[in-house]
Design a protein around this motif. Sequence first.
Motif, PDB file in Angstrom:
ATOM      1  N   GLN A   1      46.873  29.436  40.220  1.00 36.59           N
ATOM      2  CA  GLN A   1      46.853  30.284  39.035  1.00 36.59           C
ATOM      3  C   GLN A   1      46.923  29.480  37.732  1.00 36.59           C
ATOM      4  OE1 GLN A   1      50.115  32.868  40.078  1.00 36.59           O
ATOM      5  NE2 GLN A   1      48.755  34.471  40.855  1.00 36.59           N
TER       6      GLN A   1
ATOM      7  N   GLN B   1      42.297  31.760  36.236  1.00 34.01           N
ATOM      8  CA  GLN B   1      42.963  32.764  35.419  1.00 34.01           C
ATOM      9  C   GLN B   1      41.955  33.704  34.782  1.00 34.01           C
ATOM     10  OE1 GLN B   1      45.536  31.010  32.508  1.00 34.01           O
ATOM     11  NE2 GLN B   1      47.164  30.554  33.970  1.00 34.01           N
ATOM     12  N   SER B   2      40.858  33.134  34.277  1.00 37.66           N
ATOM     13  CA  SER B   2      39.818  33.941  33.646  1.00 37.66           C
ATOM     14  C   SER B   2      39.175  34.892  34.660  1.00 37.66           C
ATOM     15  CB  SER B   2      38.753  33.028  33.029  1.00 37.66           C
ATOM     16  OG  SER B   2      37.711  33.782  32.467  1.00 37.66           O
TER      17      SER B   2
ATOM     18  N   GLN C   1      41.523  37.767  35.662  1.00 33.79           N
ATOM     19  CA  GLN C   1      41.550  38.862  34.692  1.00 33.79           C
ATOM     20  C   GLN C   1      40.311  39.747  34.831  1.00 33.79           C
ATOM     21  OE1 GLN C   1      41.977  36.889  30.921  1.00 33.79           O
ATOM     22  NE2 GLN C   1      44.126  36.347  31.268  1.00 33.79           N
ATOM     23  N   TRP C   2      39.175  39.118  35.073  1.00 30.21           N
ATOM     24  CA  TRP C   2      37.931  39.868  35.258  1.00 30.21           C
ATOM     25  C   TRP C   2      38.018  40.780  36.469  1.00 30.21           C
ATOM     26  CZ3 TRP C   2      32.302  38.233  34.301  1.00 30.21           C
ATOM     27  CH2 TRP C   2      32.127  37.915  32.945  1.00 30.21           C
TER      28      TRP C   2
ATOM     29  N   GLU D   1      40.691  41.905  38.088  1.00 27.51           N
ATOM     30  CA  GLU D   1      41.693  42.957  37.945  1.00 27.51           C
ATOM     31  C   GLU D   1      41.233  44.034  36.965  1.00 27.51           C
ATOM     32  OE1 GLU D   1      45.344  40.970  37.005  1.00 27.51           O
ATOM     33  OE2 GLU D   1      45.770  40.536  39.125  1.00 27.51           O
ATOM     34  N   ARG D   2      40.319  43.672  36.063  1.00 25.61           N
ATOM     35  CA  ARG D   2      39.801  44.647  35.107  1.00 25.61           C
ATOM     36  C   ARG D   2      38.656  45.464  35.700  1.00 25.61           C
ATOM     37  NH1 ARG D   2      37.942  41.414  31.193  1.00 25.61           N
ATOM     38  NH2 ARG D   2      40.085  40.971  30.556  1.00 25.61           N
TER      39      ARG D   2
ATOM     40  N   SER E   1      44.605  38.382  43.245  1.00 29.06           N
ATOM     41  CA  SER E   1      44.608  39.540  42.353  1.00 29.06           C
ATOM     42  C   SER E   1      45.305  40.738  42.995  1.00 29.06           C
ATOM     43  CB  SER E   1      43.168  39.928  41.993  1.00 29.06           C
ATOM     44  OG  SER E   1      42.529  40.534  43.106  1.00 29.06           O
TER      45      SER E   1
END
Length: 214
Positions: free
Chosen positions: A98, A104-105, A108-109, A111-112, A139
């Motif tokens: 992580q 990390q990027s 976030q993608w 999880e979005r 995730s």
Amino acid sequence: MGLLQDIEQFFHTYVTFASIEKLLEGYRGFGPFLGILLPGLEAFLPFLPLIVFVLANAAAYGFALGFLLSWVGTCLGSFIVFIVVRRIATKRLKQSLQRSQKIQSMLQWIERHGFGLVFFVLSIPFTPSSLINVVAGLSNLSLRSFALAVMLGKMVMIGIITFIGTDWKNIVSDPSRIIPVIVGIVVFWGVGKWIEKTLNKKAGEKEKHRSADK
């Protein structure tokens, strides 16, 4: 790093379509074992040439069986990586992964966007699918949504490679022949989203019933 580079160079030099096809033909006595194993290994060793394994499977076992073996193998490999990262990997390893800005990027993608992003990435050849498996494991994406995205996305991706690889001359002379591939991606994406929503709705209803019973 030197050893890894030597291994990668070896595969790029010696693991070719002709050599894999010869290997598959020579070891037909193993049945579908190698046809499933080789695509599955790509989930663990991303520098392996998945496209070569897919085309070699089609050549050695025929279009339909070769496609099926490649799909089963790559899906199993993805599931194993996801489960290992999600449930077996140590806390220290997860924290180490992580820390990577790239991970990390992507985390976030995912999880979005969830299912849609995983499906889209896995359905396109030459994308870093092995990295997606790891990030999805880190995730909050459910195993059910991940499995659905992998099965449908890999089906499209394997189909594209096999279709283009066996019909590339006709595609060059008539680009419109690739339209069914694009339509297939849209259809599979739509079906996958509908299934995911249905499953999530049922899961939500069960959770409400459990809460009401308490």
